[in-house]
Every structure is written in C-alpha cells, then in structure tokens.
Design an enzyme around this catalytic site. Structure first.
Site, PDB file in Angstrom:
ATOM      1  NE  ARG A  28     -35.770 -20.381 -30.335  1.00  0.00           N
ATOM      2  CZ  ARG A  28     -35.583 -21.642 -30.709  1.00  0.00           C
ATOM      3  NH1 ARG A  28     -35.219 -21.938 -31.925  1.00  0.00           N
ATOM      4  NH2 ARG A  28     -35.735 -22.609 -29.852  1.00  0.00           N
ATOM      5  NE  ARG A  32     -30.621 -21.914 -36.038  1.00  0.00           N
ATOM      6  CZ  ARG A  32     -31.058 -23.137 -35.711  1.00  0.00           C
ATOM      7  NH1 ARG A  32     -30.285 -24.179 -35.931  1.00  0.00           N
ATOM      8  NH2 ARG A  32     -32.248 -23.305 -35.192  1.00  0.00           N
ATOM      9  NE  ARG A  41     -25.059 -21.211 -33.616  1.00  0.00           N
ATOM     10  CZ  ARG A  41     -24.319 -22.297 -33.479  1.00  0.00           C
ATOM     11  NH1 ARG A  41     -23.134 -22.367 -34.033  1.00  0.00           N
ATOM     12  NH2 ARG A  41     -24.770 -23.318 -32.770  1.00  0.00           N
ATOM     13  CG  ASP A  78     -32.073 -22.223 -25.254  1.00  0.00           C
ATOM     14  OD1 ASP A  78     -32.405 -22.018 -26.424  1.00  0.00           O
ATOM     15  OD2 ASP A  78     -32.451 -23.222 -24.602  1.00  0.00           O
ATOM     16  CE1 TYR A 154     -35.464 -29.715 -25.733  1.00  0.00           C
ATOM     17  CE2 TYR A 154     -37.069 -28.422 -24.511  1.00  0.00           C
ATOM     18  CZ  TYR A 154     -36.527 -28.832 -25.710  1.00  0.00           C
ATOM     19  OH  TYR A 154     -37.038 -28.364 -26.894  1.00  0.00           O
TER      20      TYR A 154
END
Ligand code: CP3
Length: 369
Positions: A28, A32, A41, A78, A154
């Site tokens: 990652r 952020r 973003r 992702d 998921y």
C-alpha cells in the site's frame, strides 16, 4: 518497447541472487498517508475513479517513488477488480471500505459465476503498460491479485468482515459450492495475472490476506490448494525474462513448511514470524528454497526516527547475514511491512525506514565474514 531496468535489486533478491543492499518496498505504498494521493483521489472523485483512469493510476503509482528511494513499484489497483468484473458491483464509500451490490450467498449465485472476460479489466492492463512506460526502467513493476480464498471472503460477505461467518458457513455447510467458487476464482486470477505480465508486470504477487483466519485443515484445503492452482497456470517468463511470483498469507507463519512446497519464488511474512526461523525452514538452500519478504510491524512507523531505525536493524538482524556470493543463489530478504501501511502514517517515517534499510543492509555486506 520498454526502457532497460536500472535497479534490478528487487528482482535479483526474488531470485535469491546476491545484491548490494536489501531491496525495500511497502504494501500500500501508494495511498492515503500521502497528501498528494488524497489530492489526486479528490480529482478522480472515488477510489474506482482513480483505479479505472490510466493517467490517474499511473500518477499515484509513481507518487511514493518521487519521495522515497523504493526498489519496486506496485500497480495501483485493488484485488476486488476481479469479482467486480464477475458482475458483483463493487463500490468504495469514503471511510467505509469495499462493498458488493450482489454478494454470492447461495447455489444459484455460485452457478452464475464465470471467469470474467478480460476485456472488462482492460483498464488494469492499460494502467500496467502506462506505469511501466512512465517508470522508464527506474525500478521494476509488481502486478498483483487477491488469492482465490481472500476474494471468496469478500464475494460471500459482500464487504469486510470481523468474523467471516457467512463465508465460513458456506465452507462448512456446502463445501461443494465453496470448491466451485474457488476453482473459478483461481482460473480467473491466473488469467488476470498472466494478462498483467503480458502488459508489462515484471513480478506478480498474490495477496492471501485472510488465509490466516482459517482452521489448519481448512487453510490447506480451501486457501493453499487454490493458490497452488493459480501458480500452476502462471507464466514463468516473458520475453526471455523470469517473472518472480510472490505469495503473502497474512497469519500464515504456522504453515511455512506447507507453503515451502508452493511453486513460487518468494513468501511474504507478517510481523508475528521470526525471520531467523523462517529462513532456516524455507530460506536456505535446497530444491524449494524461497526468498522471504517482510516483516516490520506497520505500527513501528508511529514511533520516532531512532526507534524506527532500531526496529529496522532488528528485522535485518533477525533475518541474519546477507547472502553475498555472486556465483550462486542463497538466502535473500526483500524488506517490507508485515501488512499494508496505515493511512495515518507520517510520510517522514517512511523516509527514515527506507534510508535505514539501505544504509544498514549496505554496511552489513561490508562486514568481514
Ligand atoms: O500497495 C499498493 O500501493 C497498491 C495498491 C493496492 C490497493 N489495494 C489500493 C487501495 C493493493 C495491492 C491493494 C490490495 C488489497 N485490497 C488487499 C490485499 C492487501 C491487504 O491489505 O491485505 C485487500 C484485502 C484489499 C481490499 C480493500 N481495498 C480494502 C479492505 C480496502 C479498504 C481498506 C481501507 O484501508 O480503507 C480497499 C481500498 C483501497 N485499496 C485503498 C487503497 C489505496 C484505500 C481506498 C481509498 O483511497 O479510499
């Protein structure tokens, strides 16, 4: 078609070849914790707006490399793009995490699943090629996918989960359905990774983020077996160049002996694993020896610079003496965190980490003996 690679440290370490320093990248690493990521973003409007736009995906992939001396880039995308292409309807709400509009909860839904048309994932392959061009050979580009089991978590839960109740209910109640879903996921992931390799990915990583929530036997049957099914289908080289394959199972430390049998080059480890023991089990010479990737606790990055340097030294020391003989393969480490970097991490901490890995691992190679 692409510029020649200037820094091959990461790829060499993947192949257990000696390097001048221990390569480092972070799971990652584009994200952020970087204000410039948040700005891009905001322009893109959403996470998927970012991931599906070639220029934005290229821009954010390169952002951490502009700041830090990282030894690899990772595709900005992702793991959930694959179930999205299967028609499950992925969305990311700000501050909430991923959601699927139509989760896979019963036999009819499992029966509808198919390996998706890779044309639906064209935006990912376009991003790979664009990023590879923009890198201009600075460092290699890693492509990635989720493991069949982690994707199934998921797909059944429909979102993140704290107890995996729905996906484990299906696993125990209807193992036949779970096996069918995992087989489709495995074939989809293999095709997805091979297409990333053709588009320019120079290594590929499988994220088995939720393998570690399974019981011992269930891990072997429902996670590891399907990761092996992916690996069996992957291209080993492209244009005459080897494509290393990395497998990261969060919480997988207790299965290292089983994972040693996987047909891949690198095993990723979380921070609960003792690197010296892992090296003795899977890192030293032998037919299935693997490079090891990891494994600093991401929370170390909230401490001060002196503590970060000390923890980096401890992780390097725990792996032990670097392999320095250029004439043969040997035990190698790729420095990384034990899981993704937190969005609250101060960027300055990452600079301290990367520079410490390079400086300390260079000087360890200059010690006699
Ligand atoms: O490493 C990188 O820099 C490449 C990009 C990358 C992302 N996701 C971008 C992302 C990679 C390799 C992933 C993999 C991924 N995605 C995994 C496996 C790795 C792991 O962490 O275990 C998983 C489980 C996912 C699923 C996922 N995507 C979750 C659970 C979330 C929300 C979590 C959160 O931190 O909010 C995402 C969203 C996501 N994927 C973000 C990023 C940068 C944050 C979303 C945003 O910008 O709003």
């Amino acid at each position: 078609m692409f510029a020649p690679l200037q820094n091959d440290t990461f790829l060499r370490a993947c192949l257990r070849q000696a390097t001048s320093h221990t390569p480092v990248w972070l799971m990652r690493q584009a994200g952020r914790y970087l204000p410039e990521y948040k700005a891009t973003r905001a322009k893109a409007g959403s996470f998927m707006g970012l991931a599906t736009n070639t220029d934005y995906a290229t821009e954010v992939t390169l952002q951490p490399l502009e700041r830090f001396a990282l030894d690899a880039a990772i595709l900005f995308s992702d793991i959930l793009t694959v179930p999205d292409a299967m028609g499950l309807g992925l969305s990311f709400q700000l501050g909430e995490g991923p959601k699927f509009a139509t989760p896979v909860r019963d036999e009819a839904a499992v029966n509808r699943l198919e390996v998706p048309d890779m044309a639906k994932l064209r935006y990912v392959f376009d991003a790979v090629t664009s990023i590879r061009k923009a890198l201009g050979g600075r460092v290699p580009l890693i492509g990635f996918s989720g493991s069949p089991w982690t994707l199934a978590c998921y797909m059944v839960e429909g979102a993140g989960s704290s107890d995996y109740r729905l996906v484990k209910t299906m696993l125990y109640q209807r193992p036949d359905l779970m096996h069918r879903m995992l087989a489709i996921n495995a074939d989809a992931v293999a095709l997805y990774l091979n297409t990333q390799i053709e588009a320019g990915a120079q290594a590929v990583m499988i994220f088995d983020s939720w393998g570690g929530v399974l019981a011992d036997a269930a891990f072997r049957t429902f996670s590891l077996a399907y990761t092996a099914r992916v690996l069996a289908q992957l291209k080993r080289e492209h244009g005459g160049v080897k494509i290393p394959r990395l497998v990261f199972t969060k919480g997988g430390g207790q299965w290292l002996e089983a994972m040693k049998q996987l047909d891949c080059e690198v095993l990723g480890l979380d921070w609960t694993v003792n690197l010296a023991k892992a090296r003795a089990l899977v890192g030293e010479n032998g037919p299935n020896a693997k490079a090891l990737q990891g494994n600093l606790d991401p929370n170390v990055l909230f401490a001060g610079p002196a503590q970060i340097e000390a923890e980096v030294a401890a992780v390097l020391g725990s792996f032990g003496a670097p392999h320095t003989d250029p004439t043969q393969a040997g035990p190698t480490q790729i420095f990384n965190l034990g899981h993704g970097i937190s969005q609250f991490t101060p960027p300055e901490s990452v600079e301290v980490l990367v520079n410490a890995v390079h400086a300390l691992s260079r000087s360890a190679r200059q010690q006699p003996g």
